[in-house]
Design an enzyme around this catalytic site. Structure first.
Site, mmCIF file in Angstrom:
data_model
loop_
_atom_site.group_PDB
_atom_site.id
_atom_site.type_symbol
_atom_site.label_atom_id
_atom_site.label_comp_id
_atom_site.label_asym_id
_atom_site.label_seq_id
_atom_site.Cartn_x
_atom_site.Cartn_y
_atom_site.Cartn_z
ATOM 1 N N ARG A 84 1.032 -1.265 -0.025
ATOM 2 C CA ARG A 84 -0.015 0.047 0.221
ATOM 3 C C ARG A 84 1.066 1.286 -0.143
ATOM 4 O O ARG A 84 1.839 1.247 0.944
ATOM 5 C CB ARG A 84 -0.904 -0.049 1.147
ATOM 6 C CG ARG A 84 -1.638 1.322 1.350
ATOM 7 C CD ARG A 84 -2.420 1.522 2.755
ATOM 8 N NE ARG A 84 -3.146 2.543 2.738
ATOM 9 C CZ ARG A 84 -3.258 3.467 3.805
ATOM 10 N NH1 ARG A 84 -2.984 2.929 5.050
ATOM 11 N NH2 ARG A 84 -3.727 4.499 3.678
ATOM 12 N N HIS A 129 -2.856 11.031 1.246
ATOM 13 C CA HIS A 129 -2.610 10.691 2.403
ATOM 14 C C HIS A 129 -1.898 11.923 2.919
ATOM 15 O O HIS A 129 -0.763 12.293 2.951
ATOM 16 C CB HIS A 129 -1.670 9.661 2.236
ATOM 17 C CG HIS A 129 -1.471 8.615 3.550
ATOM 18 N ND1 HIS A 129 -1.496 7.752 3.957
ATOM 19 C CD2 HIS A 129 -0.926 9.509 4.807
ATOM 20 C CE1 HIS A 129 -1.112 7.377 5.238
ATOM 21 N NE2 HIS A 129 -0.971 8.573 5.758
ATOM 22 N N GLU A 174 -7.634 8.329 6.251
ATOM 23 C CA GLU A 174 -7.776 9.167 7.908
ATOM 24 C C GLU A 174 -8.481 10.459 7.814
ATOM 25 O O GLU A 174 -7.724 11.216 8.369
ATOM 26 C CB GLU A 174 -6.711 8.832 8.841
ATOM 27 C CG GLU A 174 -6.092 7.386 8.877
ATOM 28 C CD GLU A 174 -4.913 7.445 9.772
ATOM 29 O OE1 GLU A 174 -4.465 8.633 10.473
ATOM 30 O OE2 GLU A 174 -4.581 6.196 10.439
ATOM 31 N N ASN A 316 -7.372 1.266 10.114
ATOM 32 C CA ASN A 316 -6.115 1.759 10.623
ATOM 33 C C ASN A 316 -6.131 1.682 12.066
ATOM 34 O O ASN A 316 -7.006 2.365 12.840
ATOM 35 C CB ASN A 316 -5.703 2.850 10.197
ATOM 36 C CG ASN A 316 -5.422 2.988 8.695
ATOM 37 O OD1 ASN A 316 -5.381 2.152 7.956
ATOM 38 N ND2 ASN A 316 -4.929 4.218 8.366
ATOM 39 N N TYR A 318 -4.311 1.595 15.995
ATOM 40 C CA TYR A 318 -3.111 1.535 16.716
ATOM 41 C C TYR A 318 -3.322 1.272 18.183
ATOM 42 O O TYR A 318 -2.451 0.691 18.686
ATOM 43 C CB TYR A 318 -2.653 3.114 16.440
ATOM 44 C CG TYR A 318 -1.965 3.066 15.213
ATOM 45 C CD1 TYR A 318 -0.459 2.680 14.835
ATOM 46 C CD2 TYR A 318 -2.649 3.723 14.117
ATOM 47 C CE1 TYR A 318 0.028 2.852 13.460
ATOM 48 C CE2 TYR A 318 -2.079 3.587 12.660
ATOM 49 C CZ TYR A 318 -0.581 3.275 12.768
ATOM 50 O OH TYR A 318 -0.098 3.555 11.490
ATOM 51 N N GLU A 384 -3.538 -0.320 8.205
ATOM 52 C CA GLU A 384 -2.238 0.015 8.868
ATOM 53 C C GLU A 384 -2.398 -0.463 10.528
ATOM 54 O O GLU A 384 -3.396 -0.499 11.136
ATOM 55 C CB GLU A 384 -2.019 1.770 9.264
ATOM 56 C CG GLU A 384 -1.994 2.380 8.054
ATOM 57 C CD GLU A 384 -1.769 3.868 8.203
ATOM 58 O OE1 GLU A 384 -1.564 4.448 9.438
ATOM 59 O OE2 GLU A 384 -2.043 4.471 7.256
HETATM 60 C C1 PNW Z 1 -1.614 7.413 10.962
HETATM 61 N N1 PNW Z 1 -3.205 9.824 16.612
HETATM 62 O O1 PNW Z 1 -1.535 8.768 11.443
HETATM 63 C C2 PNW Z 1 -1.143 7.753 9.288
HETATM 64 O O2 PNW Z 1 -2.177 7.364 8.482
HETATM 65 C C3 PNW Z 1 0.289 7.468 9.042
HETATM 66 O O3 PNW Z 1 0.708 8.282 7.967
HETATM 67 C C4 PNW Z 1 1.402 7.442 10.230
HETATM 68 O O4 PNW Z 1 2.439 7.661 10.172
HETATM 69 C C5 PNW Z 1 0.738 6.649 11.321
HETATM 70 O O5 PNW Z 1 -0.568 6.460 11.584
HETATM 71 C C6 PNW Z 1 1.501 6.591 12.771
HETATM 72 O O6 PNW Z 1 1.113 7.780 13.251
HETATM 73 C C7 PNW Z 1 -2.203 8.861 12.808
HETATM 74 O O7 PNW Z 1 -2.609 10.884 17.015
HETATM 75 C C8 PNW Z 1 -1.830 9.946 13.281
HETATM 76 O O8 PNW Z 1 -3.984 9.100 17.031
HETATM 77 C C9 PNW Z 1 -2.110 10.338 14.461
HETATM 78 C C10 PNW Z 1 -2.832 9.483 15.288
HETATM 79 C C11 PNW Z 1 -3.206 8.532 14.718
HETATM 80 C C12 PNW Z 1 -2.526 8.032 13.340
#
Ligand code: PNW
Length: 484
Positions: A84, A129, A174, A316, A318, A384
């Site tokens: 991707r 993006h 996002e 995505n 995290y 992601e």
């Molecule tokens: C994503 N938060 O962004 C993006 O899609 C990527 O470009 C980035 O590098 C990756 O996650 C890691 O950060 C985020 O603050 C940016 O919760 C900020 C947040 C979450 C995702």
């Protein structure tokens, strides 16, 4: 419960997509090479002002604009089935419009796509993006409704140019991060702080832009190209801080409505925002003396146009949060004051060196179930997922691989126990890169990038070799401990 997983022998479904993700501004460099126009991140980083770690920029980044072959080697070393990446809008269309097309930009992405296909790797392409062309930002960017038409033209141009070979499209990455960070709190480019209105207005235009591009694809290209179009939504899983508190339970529902629901409900369900979001913003707007809600409304026709405009779900994931009901002083209207939640990281959760990223592998399973239940049981790709290390980052990152492994185990449970329709998993990121406001200080890569060496060498972390084993066997090594 365990037996389901043992029965499947920790094996992922046949044909499971194994990928890694990147984004143009974070890896390409070549910020003004060969006719590329500036985008909002070029402008933002060049302005300095300590909004990015050490005022670093993406001018060079991983040099992927000239070092694509090195990236390809990494992809092949991992044995990925999918890759991707995103297109730089202003590399293709320097002023954002089809008035001038930069052939050098087309050549670059043609090479990337053709090399992937030659090696049996399926490209998944994000149209935008975070890196909006500066020329369009100068006309209001995502705040202006005109962006819907500009985006549609750009999307049509990309489908036309690359769609004979690209079958998986993501329109916007996002949108909630763009809305909140780029136009509400101003932490991301273009740094606009329109508290209480910026996020809603830009989200409204992103939803319309996405939907229009989806229709363009389905009207003009689908029959011939047979591809699929979606958008990538980031979401945290969330649980009430005190599950016995009605206020916290309600706040958690609100939190999910103001994040995932904000985009998923209109696009996957019925063309409209979640009721909790509408009522909260309307009530606060009224208290503040606004003639109408600060959350814009879709017309009936727009709702019709928006609903059902995603062919699969891109998640995505995290992290996870505990949620407490929290009222904020009403000095000025804000997204936060509308949402009335406080996000809490449980102290028992490890922090992956990036302050917001608490490691909660089980959150992804709950989120997959939630998406299955609230979004019509869609096909899901996890586009992601990742864990950062601080610089300097050791190549032996056993702890980080353990996070990946636990997350993959939770995904297996989601597939075999909860019956979530997960078809693929993409690591963020293929290699260390420009991590937005954190610059190069946080390393998300499967491959380490040495920025001090002019050839920007990529070297695998332990996680890369472990991931390659999972990819080639399509299964996780059996865990030693008994599963819950
Ligand atoms: C994503 N938060 O962004 C993006 O899609 C990527 O470009 C980035 O590098 C990756 O996650 C890691 O950060 C985020 O603050 C940016 O919760 C900020 C947040 C979450 C995702």
């Amino acid at each position: 419960m365990t037996s389901n997983l043992q029965l499947c022998n920790y094996t992922f479904p046949k044909g499971f997509a194994w990928g890694a993700s990147t984004a143009a501004y974070q890896i390409e460099g070549g910020w003004d090479a060969d006719g590329k126009g500036p985008n909002v991140w070029d402008t933002f980083t060049h302005q300095g002002g300590d909004r990015v770690f050490k005022n670093q920029t993406g001018d060079v980044a991983c040099g992927s604009y000239t070092l694509w072959e090195e990236d390809l080697k990494c992809i092949k070393q991992l044995g990925l089935t999918h890759y991707r990446f995103s297109l730089s809008w202003s590399r293709l269309l320097p002023d954002g419009t089809t008035g001038f097309i930069n052939q050098k930009g087309i050549d670059y992405y043609n090479k990337v796509i053709d090399d992937l296909l030659t090696n049996g790797i399926m490209p998944m392409v994000t149209l935008n993006h975070f890196d909006l062309p500066q020329a369009l930002e100068d006309q209001g960017g995502w705040l202006s409704e005109n962006i819907v038409g500009f985006f549609n033209k750009y999307a049509e141009f990309c489908f036309n140019t690359f769609g004979n070979r690209v079958k998986m499209w993501i329109t916007i990455n996002e949108p909630s991060i763009v809305a909140k960070y780029a136009y509400e709190n101003g932490l991301h480019a273009p740094g606009i702080k329109e508290s209480g209105t910026g996020a809603y207005q830009t989200a409204h235009n992103m939803i319309k832009a996405h939907a229009k591009a989806w229709h363009t694809y389905h009207l003009l290209f689908k029959e011939k190209q047979h591809g699929f179009v979606s958008l990538a939504l980031n979401a945290n899983w969330a649980e009430p801080l005190d599950p016995t508190s009605e206020a916290d339970v309600k706040a958690t529902e609100r939190y999910l409505a103001f994040s995932l629901g904000w985009f998923a409900k209109p696009i996957f369900i019925d063309g409209d925002y979640p009721p909790l979001m509408k009522s909260s913003v309307a009530a606060k707007s009224k208290e503040q003396g606004y003639p109408s809600s600060r959350l814009p409304e879709f017309t009936k026709e727009e709702m019709q146009m928006i609903k059902g405009t995603a062919d699969f779900f891109c998640l995505n994931y995290y992290t996870t949060r505990k949620i407490r009901h929290q009222e904020y002083a009403q000095a000025r209207p804000s997204f936060q004051a509308d949402e009335e939640v406080e996000e809490i990281k449980d102290p028992s959760w490890p922090i992956s060196s990036i302050e917001w990223l608490a490691v909660v592998p089980w959150g992804i399973r709950k989120l997959l179930k939630h998406i299955k239940d609230t979004c019509n049981d869609p096909i899901i790709y996890i586009t992601e997922n990742g864990f950062a290390q601080s610089d300097p980052a050791p190549l032996e990152d056993a702890q980080r691989w353990e996070y990946f492994r636990q997350t993959l185990l939770e995904i297996l449970k989601g597939i075999y126990i909860d019956k979530a329709n997960v078809k693929g998993y993409f690591v963020w990121s293929l290699m260390d890169n420009f991590e937005w406001t954190e610059g190069y200080s946080k390393r998300f890569g499967l491959f380490h990038v040495d920025y001090n060496s002019s050839s920007l060498p990529r070297v695998p972390y332990t996680s890369a070799s472990e991931y390659a084993k999972v990819v080639s066997s399509n299964r996780l090594p059996e865990p030693e401990k008994k599963l819950k």
